[in-house]
Design a protein around this motif. Structure first.
Motif, mmCIF file in Angstrom:
data_model
loop_
_atom_site.group_PDB
_atom_site.id
_atom_site.type_symbol
_atom_site.label_atom_id
_atom_site.label_comp_id
_atom_site.label_asym_id
_atom_site.label_seq_id
_atom_site.Cartn_x
_atom_site.Cartn_y
_atom_site.Cartn_z
ATOM 1 N N VAL A 1 15.634 -40.959 -16.050
ATOM 2 C CA VAL A 1 16.175 -40.450 -17.325
ATOM 3 C C VAL A 1 17.643 -40.843 -17.448
ATOM 4 N N ALA B 1 15.304 -30.551 -20.456
ATOM 5 C CA ALA B 1 14.366 -30.169 -21.519
ATOM 6 C C ALA B 1 14.924 -29.028 -22.354
ATOM 7 N N ILE C 1 16.928 -36.184 -25.473
ATOM 8 C CA ILE C 1 16.748 -36.034 -24.028
ATOM 9 C C ILE C 1 17.815 -36.811 -23.264
ATOM 10 N N LYS D 1 9.272 -29.678 -20.972
ATOM 11 C CA LYS D 1 9.526 -30.533 -19.810
ATOM 12 C C LYS D 1 8.398 -31.543 -19.592
ATOM 13 N N SER E 1 13.526 -37.430 -30.325
ATOM 14 C CA SER E 1 13.386 -36.687 -29.072
ATOM 15 C C SER E 1 13.941 -37.480 -27.905
ATOM 16 N N ARG E 2 13.667 -38.781 -27.901
ATOM 17 C CA ARG E 2 14.173 -39.629 -26.825
ATOM 18 C C ARG E 2 15.693 -39.551 -26.739
ATOM 19 N N ILE F 1 9.158 -34.873 -21.067
ATOM 20 C CA ILE F 1 9.994 -35.736 -20.228
ATOM 21 C C ILE F 1 9.161 -36.361 -19.121
ATOM 22 N N ALA G 1 17.724 -30.312 -24.548
ATOM 23 C CA ALA G 1 17.248 -31.214 -25.606
ATOM 24 C C ALA G 1 16.316 -30.526 -26.591
#
Length: 203
Positions: free
Chosen positions: A64, A44, A22, A51, A18-19, A54, A47
């Motif tokens: 970010v 969000a 994003i 949200k 996920s990181r 994040i 990705a």
């Protein structure tokens, strides 16, 4: 009856997939829509995460974007890549500055890098993070190469290495930020030659 103190809460562990999704989304979107229109919601959606995910991990879209740059600079083995050290200081510095010119001229990086520089100017917390995690370590790698040249007798022992780093890399960044001229390999070479040869006429 006594109650045990509540242990301090710990931030949720980031899911690596996920990181990266994003950060990749943020970097791609800022190129497409510009920093002003970049939003946490848009990142969000691109990705495929909520949200709130994040917001739990980053305080702002600038943070970010900064982490996206860190991801791009990550080495496969987790280490740091030093500057080339062939024993020829002038050639090594020209190689590095020419690579910097190529990166600054890359349209994929232009908008994200300008956005990050703008945020650093206005966000003291992000500026401190940038200094700690990116600029500081990179400056130390540059100084390590100059120290090697000092040991080889190619630079004076009392040289202020921080000033030397600013003299070598500062002109490139300034010309790029101010759009005051073109960035070319020849310009990079002239910076190195001027810095190493000095401004005074030789006797």
């Amino acid at each position: 009856m006594t109650t045990q103190p509540t242990p301090p809460s710990t931030p949720p562990r980031r899911n690596e997939a996920s990181r990266r999704a994003i950060l990749t989304a943020a970097f791609a979107l800022v190129q497409e829509v510009g920093y002003a229109k970049l939003s946490i919601e848009g990142i969000a959606a691109r990705a495929g995460v909520g949200k709130q995910t994040i917001y739990r991990w980053w305080p702002s879209k600038g943070a970010v974007l900064f982490d996206a740059f860190l991801m791009l600079s990550e080495q496969p083995d987790g280490g740091e890549s030093g500057l080339p050290d062939t024993g020829d200081l002038e050639a090594d510095l020209k190689t590095v500055l020419r690579a910097t010119v190529e990166e600054l001229n890359d349209p994929r990086y232009d908008e994200p890098m300008r956005a990050l520089n703008t945020e650093i100017t206005h966000d003291p917390a992000l500026a401190a993070l940038y200094a700690e995690r990116l600029d500081g370590p990179m400056r130390e790698l540059k100084k390590q190469r100059l120290r090697s040249a000092q040991r080889a007798g190619q630079l004076t022992e009392d040289l202020d290495l921080d000033v030397a780093v600013d003299m070598l890399w500062g002109p490139l960044l300034n010309r790029w930020l101010q759009r005051s001229g073109t960035l070319t390999p020849g310009y990079a070479d002239s910076i190195v030659e001027t810095a190493l040869n000095g401004l005074r006429p030789r006797r």
